[in-house]
Structures are given as structure tokens and as C-alpha cells.
Design an enzyme around this catalytic site. Structure first.
Site, short mmCIF file in Angstrom:
data_model
loop_
_atom_site.label_atom_id
_atom_site.label_comp_id
_atom_site.label_asym_id
_atom_site.label_seq_id
_atom_site.Cartn_x
_atom_site.Cartn_y
_atom_site.Cartn_z
N SER A 20 0.84 -1.20 0.00
CA SER A 20 0.00 0.00 0.00
C SER A 20 0.88 1.26 0.00
O SER A 20 1.70 1.43 -0.89
CB SER A 20 -0.99 -0.06 1.16
OG SER A 20 -2.03 0.87 0.97
N ASP A 52 -9.52 -4.81 -5.24
CA ASP A 52 -9.08 -3.82 -4.26
C ASP A 52 -9.98 -2.59 -4.33
O ASP A 52 -10.07 -1.94 -5.36
CB ASP A 52 -7.62 -3.44 -4.55
CG ASP A 52 -6.96 -2.69 -3.40
OD1 ASP A 52 -7.67 -1.97 -2.68
OD2 ASP A 52 -5.74 -2.82 -3.26
N HIS A 86 -7.77 -5.43 -0.81
CA HIS A 86 -6.58 -4.71 -0.34
C HIS A 86 -5.90 -5.55 0.74
O HIS A 86 -6.03 -5.27 1.94
CB HIS A 86 -6.98 -3.32 0.18
CG HIS A 86 -5.82 -2.39 0.34
ND1 HIS A 86 -5.11 -1.93 -0.74
CD2 HIS A 86 -5.25 -1.85 1.44
CE1 HIS A 86 -4.14 -1.13 -0.30
NE2 HIS A 86 -4.21 -1.07 1.02
#
Length: 175
Positions: free
Chosen positions: A62, A117, A149
Site C-alpha cells: 500500500s 481492491d 486490499h
């Protein structure tokens, strides 16, 4: 911890601030550059301890992957490689501006992203990959259908394989 604008300025353990979680807004370059300096100090410490810069990989998940791309492609273009999992760069990223003026060989990028995601859209990761490739980065994008995610075992196994390939065990040094 730092104030994080998407959480109305509440303190959060994030790599850098951003104006919103989107790829179509300006980057919070001051907080990105501040963290790049701290991470540069870590790289320098590793080098002082005898680790060759050509044997250092950086990456993350991320925001960590975004941070790694800023660090490598703007400040440390002589690293062994970069990995970015469920990550993206903003459309007008400072990374792209730097690479437009670059003539060096760049660290390879290993990128993974899930198609489901909902926080960091797959299209943002895909767009980042295409842009970096157009600017001279050797990239690979591994797509994971129905992955949100998060990480999964297959992704981590592929990452491990890439790391071992990039950093093979060094032969014992003989005198």
C-alpha cells in the site's frame, strides 16, 4: 505517527500524508520527502555496515510501496530493485517528473495488485506500472483476481522467488 488528512487530521501511523486517497490529486510532497530522508539514513547505515547498495531491495504494501517507489526512483536509482504490493503513484507524481529527466539504468519493479481492491483501485496500480514502464523502468505486474486490499500466499511466494533471483546468495569469500 503523523496527522493524516484522510482521517480529518487524526494521528495515524502512515508513511506520509496525502490530501485524499486518490490518484488524481497533488502529492503531499513535504511529508514524502521528509520520510525519504529518514529512509535514506537507514540505507546509509546499511552501507556503513558493509551491505553493497546493489544488494539492497526496498518495497512495501500500500503506502509502503508508494514510499519505496519515491525513494528508489527519485533518490536511489542504484538499488537492486523495488517491490510495490497494492500500491500506486499519483497521476502527476514527482517520480514521473524525475524519470522524465533520467538517463540512468533504473531498479526493476516487481508489482502485485488484486482486481477487487476497493481502497487502492487496480486501475491505479496498472496505470502506475504503465507510466513507469514508459519512462524506462523494467516492470512486472502480477494480477490477482478477486483479491481485495490484502496479501495472499501466492503473491508472497512470487515475491520471495523474485527476491531470491535479484539477490542470490553470495559465494563465500576466499582470501
Amino acid at each position: 505517527s503523523r496527522p493524516y488528512t484522510p482521517m480529518k487530521g487524526a494521528l495515524s501511523t502512515v508513511w506520509f500524508d496525502r490530501y485524499k486517497i486518490s490518484n488524481d490529486c497533488p502529492e503531499h510532497i513535504e511529508s514524502i520527502d521528509s520520510m525519504c530522508q529518514e529512509l535514506t539514513d537507514l540505507i546509509n547505515d546499511e552501507m556503513k555496515n558493509g551491505i553493497a547498495k546493489s544488494r539492497i531491495l526496498i518495497g512495501g504494501f500500500s503506502m509502503g510501496g508508494g514510499m519505496a517507489m519515491h525513494l528508489a526512483y527519485r533518490f536511489h536509482q542504484d538499488l537492486a530493485g523495488v517491490f510495490a504490493l497494492s500500491s500506486f503513484l499519483n497521476k502527476d507524481s514527482a517520480v514521473y517528473q524525475t524519470l522524465k529527466r533520467n538517463e540512468n539504468v533504473l531498479p526493476e519493479l516487481f508489482q502485485c495488485h488484486g482486481t477487487a481492491d476497493e481502497l487502492v483501485l487496480y486501475s491505479w496500480g496498472e496505470e502506475t506500472n504503465k507510466m513507469l514502464r514508459s519512462l524506462g523502468v523494467s516492470t512486472s505486474l502480477h494480477t490477482f483476481p478477486n483479491l481485495n486490499h490484502e496479501l495472499n500466499r501466492t503473491e508472497l511466494e512470487q515475491l520471495k522467488t523474485w527476491i531470491v533471483k535479484k539477490l542470490p546468495v553470495e559465494a563465500a569469500k576466499t582470501n
